[in-house]
Motif scaffolding. Structure first.
Motif, mmCIF file in Angstrom:
data_model
loop_
_atom_site.group_PDB
_atom_site.id
_atom_site.type_symbol
_atom_site.label_atom_id
_atom_site.label_comp_id
_atom_site.label_asym_id
_atom_site.label_seq_id
_atom_site.Cartn_x
_atom_site.Cartn_y
_atom_site.Cartn_z
ATOM 1 N N VAL A 424 0.852 -1.202 0.000
ATOM 2 C CA VAL A 424 0.000 0.000 0.000
ATOM 3 C C VAL A 424 0.881 1.244 0.000
ATOM 4 C CG1 VAL A 424 -1.615 1.343 1.422
ATOM 5 C CG2 VAL A 424 -1.993 -1.116 1.076
ATOM 6 N N LYS A 425 1.894 1.231 0.840
ATOM 7 C CA LYS A 425 2.772 2.412 0.918
ATOM 8 C C LYS A 425 3.515 2.607 -0.391
ATOM 9 C CE LYS A 425 3.181 2.845 5.855
ATOM 10 N NZ LYS A 425 3.837 2.417 7.060
ATOM 11 N N GLU A 426 4.002 1.503 -0.985
ATOM 12 C CA GLU A 426 4.747 1.609 -2.242
ATOM 13 C C GLU A 426 3.858 2.212 -3.347
ATOM 14 O OE1 GLU A 426 7.755 -2.157 -1.466
ATOM 15 O OE2 GLU A 426 6.178 -2.383 -2.968
ATOM 16 N N GLU A 427 2.618 1.756 -3.414
ATOM 17 C CA GLU A 427 1.738 2.217 -4.498
ATOM 18 C C GLU A 427 1.158 3.603 -4.214
ATOM 19 O OE1 GLU A 427 0.991 1.165 -7.421
ATOM 20 O OE2 GLU A 427 1.551 -0.947 -7.442
ATOM 21 N N PHE A 428 0.789 3.835 -2.958
ATOM 22 C CA PHE A 428 -0.019 5.021 -2.663
ATOM 23 C C PHE A 428 0.756 6.180 -2.073
ATOM 24 C CE2 PHE A 428 -3.142 1.809 -3.369
ATOM 25 C CZ PHE A 428 -4.273 2.472 -3.843
ATOM 26 N N GLU A 429 2.005 5.955 -1.674
ATOM 27 C CA GLU A 429 2.746 7.095 -1.126
ATOM 28 C C GLU A 429 3.527 7.811 -2.219
ATOM 29 O OE1 GLU A 429 3.456 6.442 3.645
ATOM 30 O OE2 GLU A 429 5.062 5.869 2.282
#
Ligand code: ADP
Length: 430
Positions: A424-429
């Motif tokens: 999630v962090k990789e895609e959304f940050e």
């Protein structure tokens, strides 16, 4: 000579406990099917140890394993880390918690209450630290004896727990689970029920699927008089927590209100209920990977419920969300590895007009065909998050409450939850 079977957390703790009890290292041999983890990885060679009299079987190893059955039939004693640790108890007061779902949360809630009255209280068992580790640490003076112990107990542990005895036994739920290891539902429920047989007082969660009906049926037939006085509780049926208490609790979701009610009743039966214990329950913020909010990313709320590996847990998570947000767009991520689960129980989700489903992992197509739900389907959890990046909008919620186990792609549910957070962090940050 002792043979420890399975060198995971509990096997290693069992060996250390035997040593702490005074057994010599040469009187203990170890087995693990994973080469390099133990003295033996071949059962034949392991059983050839002439002096071997007792097998200490880890809960992860089925007692129905052919060579273990053969050893038993040939006169070998089977025991467990739990039985050995129980034999070393000296005045600790025990609470035991079992059930298909809700064990860890309820055990931790009770533990939070116990730690108010006993700073040395031990919270463990199937959750975190085995009882054998506690006992080894006590015998080697690494930690003091606890006055109170609360144990989460799996059905596997309860299969080898003859000398276990608890003051309060708690049954959080009964529903199909682990059907890959049991030949019938009744056999699985009976294994769990063993805890109630060895408890003086009993608490059953009314909302715990088959738990209340099973408890009523079995206790009616039982000759034990204390089994006639089971306390059946839930968020709706409890005398200890008010609506405003529930509203102030940090745990989210109606299933957790049931867990709170069950924990409160248990602590009352243990003679410990007071305002400070109540405050500890209401302040308990939950365990990771159980309906855990990961926060908002680009306006999208992500919830990690990676531990949900039973249909009841998926439905509990969905209900918990819908109780608070009846109309909010929700993306549910379902999949992982099947363990003969009744996916058709999810068909009720069809009525949710604001729900979209993404199936992922090894059982994606099986889960979809058995549940008869429509949705997108991808190969892996990582692909799932990449797909969501294109599909979700600010204000949506994404709930990983997979139903299947993590073992198709990950080491365990914690690993799956942590990877989900990373994806999630990789895609959304960025
Ligand atoms: P267990 O230790 O029995 O697996 P946990 O407390 O770790 O139970 O919770 C496992 C999953 O079940 C999580 O997804 C959690 O949100 C859900 N859950 C927790 N309590 C309940 C309950 N009372 N009823 C249904 N699901 C629950």
């Amino acid at each position: 000579m002792f043979g420890v079977v399975g060198m995971g957390l509990s096997g290693v703790a069992a060996r250390d406990l035997l040593l702490a009890m005074g057994e010599s290292p040469s009187s203990i041999v170890t087995f693990d099917s994973r080469p390099g983890k133990a003295d033996f990885s071949d059962p034949k060679a392991f059983l050839k140890q002439n002096a071997l009299k007792t097998l200490v079987v880890s809960p992860g190893v089925p007692l129905s394993t052919p060579w273990i059955r053969q050893a038993f039939d040939a006169g070998m004693t089977l025991t467990s880390e739990l039985e050995i640790a129980c034999a070393c108890l000296e005045g600790e007061r025990l609470v035991g918690v079992t059930g298909s779902v809700g064990k860890s949360t309820t055990t931790s809630l009770i533990g939070a209450g116990l730690q108010v009255v006993d700073q040395d209280a031990f919270v463990g068992g199937n959750l975190g630290v085995p009882l054998a580790r506690y006992m080894a640490d006590v015998l080697t003076h690494i930690r003091p004896r606890a006055r109170w112990v609360v144990l989460e107990l799996s059905s596997y542990q309860l299969e080898l727990a003859q000398n276990l005895s608890v003051e309060v036994g708690v049954l959080t739920s009964l529903q199909p689970n682990h059907m890959e290891r049991y030949s019938s539902l009744n056999e699985y429920y009976r294994a769990k029920w063993h805890l109630m047989e060895v408890a003086s007082k009993h608490v059953v969660n009314i909302e715990g699927a088959d738990a209340a009906s099973y408890a009523k049926r079995v206790s009616l037939k039982s000759k034990k008089s204390n089994l006639k006085r089971i306390c059946f509780v839930s968020r709706k049926q409890n005398t200890l927590l008010t609506q405003s208490d529930f509203a102030g609790a940090r745990l989210m979701g109606s299933h957790n209100k049931d867990n709170l009610a069950v924990a409160a009743k248990t602590l009352q039966l243990a003679g410990l209920w007071d305002d400070s214990v109540k405050t500890a329950l209401l302040d308990f913020s939950g365990l990771p990977h159980r309906f855990q909010s990961l926060g908002r990313f680009q306006g999208v709320h992500f919830i990690n419920d990676s531990k949900a590996t039973a249909m009841g847990s998926v439905l509990a998570a969905w209900n918990a969300f819908r109780d608070d947000f009846p109309q909010k767009p929700l993306w549910l991520l379902l999949g992982g590895r099947d363990k003969n689960l009744p996916w058709n129980e999810l068909k009720i989700l069809k009525s949710d007009k604001h729900l979209q489903i993404v199936f992922f992992g090894e059982c994606a197509s099986l889960a979809q065909s058995q549940s008869k739900l429509t949705g997108l389907s991808v190969r892996s959890l990582k692909d799932c998050v990449s797909l969501l990046k294109e599909k979700v909008r600010s204000g949506d919620t994404v709930l990983l409450s997979p139903g299947g186990t993590s073992l198709d792609e990950f080491q365990n549910f914690e690993d799956r939850g942590l990877c989900f957070e990373r994806f999630v962090k990789e895609e959304f940050e960025s």
